[in-house]
Scaffold this motif. Structure first.
Motif, PDB file in Angstrom:
ATOM      1  N   VAL A   7       0.872  -1.172   0.000  1.00  0.00           N
ATOM      2  CA  VAL A   7       0.000   0.000   0.000  1.00  0.00           C
ATOM      3  C   VAL A   7       0.909   1.222   0.000  1.00  0.00           C
ATOM      4  N   PRO A   9       0.983   5.233  -0.846  1.00  0.00           N
ATOM      5  CA  PRO A   9       0.088   6.339  -1.141  1.00  0.00           C
ATOM      6  C   PRO A   9       0.542   7.184  -2.311  1.00  0.00           C
ATOM      7  N   HIS A  16       5.719   9.463   1.560  1.00  0.00           N
ATOM      8  CA  HIS A  16       4.725   9.278   2.594  1.00  0.00           C
ATOM      9  C   HIS A  16       4.994   7.990   3.326  1.00  0.00           C
ATOM     10  N   LEU A  17       3.922   7.378   3.702  1.00  0.00           N
ATOM     11  CA  LEU A  17       4.014   6.105   4.400  1.00  0.00           C
ATOM     12  C   LEU A  17       3.688   4.993   3.415  1.00  0.00           C
ATOM     13  N   ARG A  18       4.525   3.969   3.440  1.00  0.00           N
ATOM     14  CA  ARG A  18       4.304   2.833   2.544  1.00  0.00           C
ATOM     15  C   ARG A  18       4.320   1.570   3.391  1.00  0.00           C
ATOM     16  N   ILE A  19       3.383   0.690   3.118  1.00  0.00           N
ATOM     17  CA  ILE A  19       3.315  -0.564   3.871  1.00  0.00           C
ATOM     18  C   ILE A  19       3.496  -1.730   2.910  1.00  0.00           C
ATOM     19  N   LEU A 539      -8.769  -2.651   3.152  1.00  0.00           N
ATOM     20  CA  LEU A 539      -9.429  -1.836   4.168  1.00  0.00           C
ATOM     21  C   LEU A 539      -8.875  -2.124   5.567  1.00  0.00           C
ATOM     22  N   LEU A 542      -5.676  -0.309   6.264  1.00  0.00           N
ATOM     23  CA  LEU A 542      -5.925   1.118   6.502  1.00  0.00           C
ATOM     24  C   LEU A 542      -6.516   1.344   7.888  1.00  0.00           C
ATOM     25  N   VAL A 545      -3.574   1.051  10.425  1.00  0.00           N
ATOM     26  CA  VAL A 545      -2.615   2.156  10.277  1.00  0.00           C
ATOM     27  C   VAL A 545      -3.282   3.477  10.677  1.00  0.00           C
ATOM     28  N   GLU A 565      -5.506   9.309  -8.005  1.00  0.00           N
ATOM     29  CA  GLU A 565      -5.750   8.490  -6.835  1.00  0.00           C
ATOM     30  C   GLU A 565      -4.487   8.504  -5.981  1.00  0.00           C
ATOM     31  N   ILE A 566      -4.670   8.684  -4.706  1.00  0.00           N
ATOM     32  CA  ILE A 566      -3.478   8.859  -3.883  1.00  0.00           C
ATOM     33  C   ILE A 566      -2.884   7.523  -3.434  1.00  0.00           C
ATOM     34  N   THR A 567      -3.746   6.611  -3.068  1.00  0.00           N
ATOM     35  CA  THR A 567      -3.218   5.360  -2.552  1.00  0.00           C
ATOM     36  C   THR A 567      -3.268   4.287  -3.634  1.00  0.00           C
TER      37      THR A 567
ATOM     38  N   HIS B  87     -10.477  11.936  -1.074  1.00  0.00           N
ATOM     39  CA  HIS B  87      -9.764  10.709  -1.385  1.00  0.00           C
ATOM     40  C   HIS B  87      -9.617   9.824  -0.159  1.00  0.00           C
ATOM     41  N   ARG B  88      -9.486   8.544  -0.429  1.00  0.00           N
ATOM     42  CA  ARG B  88      -9.006   7.647   0.625  1.00  0.00           C
ATOM     43  C   ARG B  88      -7.526   7.938   0.803  1.00  0.00           C
ATOM     44  N   LYS B  89      -7.077   8.048   2.010  1.00  0.00           N
ATOM     45  CA  LYS B  89      -5.694   8.452   2.202  1.00  0.00           C
ATOM     46  C   LYS B  89      -5.081   7.769   3.408  1.00  0.00           C
ATOM     47  N   MET B  90      -3.786   7.873   3.512  1.00  0.00           N
ATOM     48  CA  MET B  90      -3.089   7.231   4.612  1.00  0.00           C
ATOM     49  C   MET B  90      -3.054   8.111   5.853  1.00  0.00           C
ATOM     50  N   GLN B  94      -2.581  14.403   4.360  1.00  0.00           N
ATOM     51  CA  GLN B  94      -2.631  14.428   2.903  1.00  0.00           C
ATOM     52  C   GLN B  94      -3.751  15.317   2.384  1.00  0.00           C
TER      53      GLN B  94
END
Lengths: 572, 155
Positions: A7, A9, A16-19, A539, A542, A545, A565-567, B87-90, B94
């Motif tokens: 995942v 973003p 950012h944060l990446r999983i 989901l 998310l 996190v 799309e961000i993620t 948006h869906r975001k972390m 953001q």
């Protein structure tokens, strides 16, 4: 072979944060790796500057947490220079920090986290009459008529149907992990909009004391605001009355909207008790009633809990060079005296050394370095920081108000304290803390008014303002419990300039990569063991996190006209 | 009288990322503006800027942007051209302009006029000043903002 899910973003320039998570054949996460994909390095640009200016840079590090960095920064410079601030400055700072925490928690719950549990599209199918009946059964909040929910539903329908707006785009609507009935979804969406509206009021407190917002003014030695009940421009009766009104409204909103929603939503997810993670918790404590070195006076207590053992709270000393150390064995940094040993922030270094693949890439080599975050550890132990840590430590220390609120929430949900060690527990703790902190806001307000009535208007101590009064060399530590957890600033001052500055932010504790002994950080540990219903729509990742309220996508936010799309989610 | 908010977005610690904030500072200093015009250093505050978006009749936003076709110039977008997304975001961090616009719209409190003025960044290096090309864009953006503000003020 284990499947991998990533995942990430942001496929572009920012970080950012990446999983990355490895799943078994049953789609249960076996290992997770958390990566901060951008170098921040604020420490480097502070070097050589006037320590009295550090707060103004520090408050720009982070998108939303401006005041907490400014606060930790002035506290750390005052600690180094031995400056005592007037009581009013301490109280005003407490009130501003409490305000920030309350506002932040509300925004987090409704804007970021609620949509992990609430299906907006399902709300379109709700029966407004039933929604109204449910709302009235759980709270005396007045906005709960049938007409109110009907009107909101019509507005929502219009938005969703207008298509090109793409409002609430790329949500996982209809995902089988959503469990709320349409009516509860509709109530939550209504409160989502009300909360966004309401948080605009809370922030006015920062403007009064900080002179401006969103980047309020702090000053080494106290606060920059003047108190004078009879002046038009200073903090006067009129402004104090406005603050009192906002505090009362905040408490009502939390009691009548946030807490009932939390309980109503959590009630449908009681079986989803994943995400507990480390079981180790830390808080530096905050809201001093005397001064920051009088730990007994901290309204949020200080301490450490290990292995979920609520019978013992261990002392933590961030000044002790043997306790808190930052390791870089899995981070893109080097240490001049060997990267295999951790360094206390007072001897800390920030030397970037990227060894990862050239972006864009598919996977990181998680056996080696894989994050721009360092790995802070307490006596080599990973700990979780944040609302759950604070609530558990206060609970374990027997704080009567926290015991009462925790008991009320657990009682209504009919679960025991062990349920707190979960993603939902973390989310509930944030609400419990929000209620507690809003109570503190009223307490600080009363203290301030009592001081003013007694004729004490002092907000600033100028004794050591001039650098000529400073020692040639000194060091200091400043801390605060930010909404996301323990925040520490460590400084070394030499010849009137900043010689070294190190910041350990809450998300570095929680999102850190593996340590030198191979132990997971808080996010990594919390994701382990989570079953995924549909890995292409992660989901569940998310949820967990988000329950930590990550603070990584901080520094940069270009506006993308493509509405990208961000993620992005990749499964291999 | 018409209330106008001028908001600069971006992080001044990261080179051209701070473009929006720098433009607003320069624009504010470039004239003697009436009290109905409010200049805001919005930083990267996301949703915490909502009040500035919902409490005016006309809104002017400056930001560094990624345009659809990437050309080194100053872009000016009107309300109807701006995408509004949630948006869906972390992370709560953001949240940007698109979220603010979407929420203002959902609240039914969108200003009647909205303009976004921005330019694509060249250098996002930590601690760097605005790059040479961005400084040229800054002068152009201030000019565009001035003209528009004067137009709004006489309307």
């Amino acid at each position: 072979m284990a499947k991998k899910i990533v995942v990430d973003p942001i496929p572009r320039i920012e970080g950012h944060l990446r999983i990355e998570a490895k799943m078994n054949d049953a789609n249960v996460i076996e290992e997770a790796y958390s990566t901060g994909t951008m170098w921040r390095g604020i420490e480097v640009i502070l070097k050589g500057r006037d320590p009295r200016d550090a707060w103004a840079f520090a408050e720009r590090i982070c998108g939303v947490c401006t005041t907490v960095h400014a606060l930790a920064s002035v506290r750390c410079v005052e600690d180094a220079l031995g400056i005592e601030i007037p009581a009013n400055a301490r109280i005003i700072r407490n009130l501003m920090a409490a305000t920030q925490q309350t506002q932040d928690h509300l925004v987090h719950f409704y804007h970021l986290h609620a949509l992990d549990w609430v299906d907006v599209v399902s709300a379109l199918k709700a029966d407004p009459a039933q929604a109204s009946a449910i709302a009235q059964s759980i709270s005396p909040w007045p906005k709960s008529s049938v007409g109110y929910f009907k009107d909101l539903q019509q507005r929502l329908v219009a938005f969703v149907e207008s298509g090109q707006l793409g409002i609430f785009s790329n949500g996982y609507w209809g995902h089988p992990a959503y469990k709320l009935p349409p009516e509860v979804n509709l109530i939550a969406v209504a409160h989502y909009l009300e909360a966004l509206d309401f948080q605009k009021e809370i922030v006015k407190i920062q403007t009064v004391f900080g002179g401006k917002n969103p980047h309020p003014n702090y000053v080494v030695g106290g606060m920059a605001c003047a108190i004078d009940p009879n002046s038009d421009t200073a903090i006067n009766i009129e402004r104090l009355n406005m603050i009192k009104k906002i505090i009362d409204e905040t408490q009502t909103f939390i009691d009548q909207v946030y807490i009932p929603d939390l309980i109503a939503i959590a009630g449908f997810y009681k079986e989803w008790l994943y995400g507990g993670g480390l079981g180790n918790f830390m808080s530096y404590g905050d809201f001093p009633e005397t001064n920051l070195n009088d730990f007994k006076s901290l309204l949020w207590p200080r301490g450490i809990i290990l292995n979920k053992d609520l019978s013992t709270v261990i002392d933590v000393d961030p000044r002790d060079m043997s306790q808190i150390k930052e390791e870089v064995g899995h981070s893109w940094y080097t240490y001049s005296k060997g990267s295999d040993k951790g360094l206390h922030p007072w001897e800390g270094e920030t030397k970037p050394n990227y060894t990862g693949p050239k972006p864009p890439f598919e996977f990181l080599d998680t056996d080696k370095q894989y994050s721009w975050l360092k790995t802070p550890r307490w006596k080599e132990q990973p700990v979780e920081v944040g609302p759950l840590a604070r609530v558990l430590i206060a609970y374990a220390k027997g704080d009567p108000m926290i015991k009462e609120t925790v008991g009320m929430v657990l009682g209504k949900l009919q679960v025991g304290p062990e349920a707190l060690f979960s993603t939902l527990g973390r989310t509930a703790a944030r609400g419990i803390e929000c209620k507690q902190t809003a109570g503190f806001m009223g307490h600080f307000y009363d203290q301030l008014v009592a001081n003013i009535k007694a004729g004490d208007y002092k907000t600033f101590n100028s004794e050591r303002w001039e650098p000529s009064t400073w020692p040639k060399e000194c060091k200091g530590f400043g801390y605060t419990e930010a909404p996301r957890g323990s925040l520490g600033h460590w400084i070394r001052i030499k010849d009137e300039k900043i010689d070294e500055y190190q910041i350990v932010v809450p998300s570095t504790w929680n999102a850190s990569p593996r340590d030198n002994r191979g132990n997971s950080g808080a996010y990594e540990a919390a994701l382990k063991g989570t079953p995924m219903v549909d890995p292409s729509k992660p989901l569940e990742i998310l949820r967990t996190v988000h329950s930590f309220d990550p603070c990584l996508a901080c520094a940069s936010h270009l506006y993308d006209m493509n509405g990208n799309e961000i993620t992005s989610v990749t499964i291999v | 009288m018409k209330k106008i908010n001028v908001v600069g977005l971006g992080n001044i610690l990261f080179g051209d990322e701070g473009f929006g904030v720098e433009v607003v500072r320069a624009l504010e200093a470039s004239g003697d503006w009436p009290e109905t015009v409010q200049f805001v250093d919005g930083g990267t505050q996301g949703l915490y800027l909502l009040d500035y978006f919902e409490s005016c009749d006309a809104l002017m936003v400056f930001d560094s942007i990624i345009p659809v076709e990437f050309e080194p110039k100053v872009y000016c977008y009107r309300k109807e051209e701006l995408p509004a997304f949630i948006h869906r975001k972390m992370s709560a961090h953001q949240m940007g302009l698109s979220e603010l616009l979407a929420v203002a719209r959902l609240h039914g409190r969108e200003p009647s006029e909205i303009v976004l003025i921005g330019a694509p960044p060249h250098d996002l290096g930590l601690g760097n000043p605005l790059s040479e090309p961005m400084l040229r864009h800054l002068a152009r953006a201030v000019e565009t903002g001035r003209e528009l503000l004067e137009e709004w003020l006489v309307k």
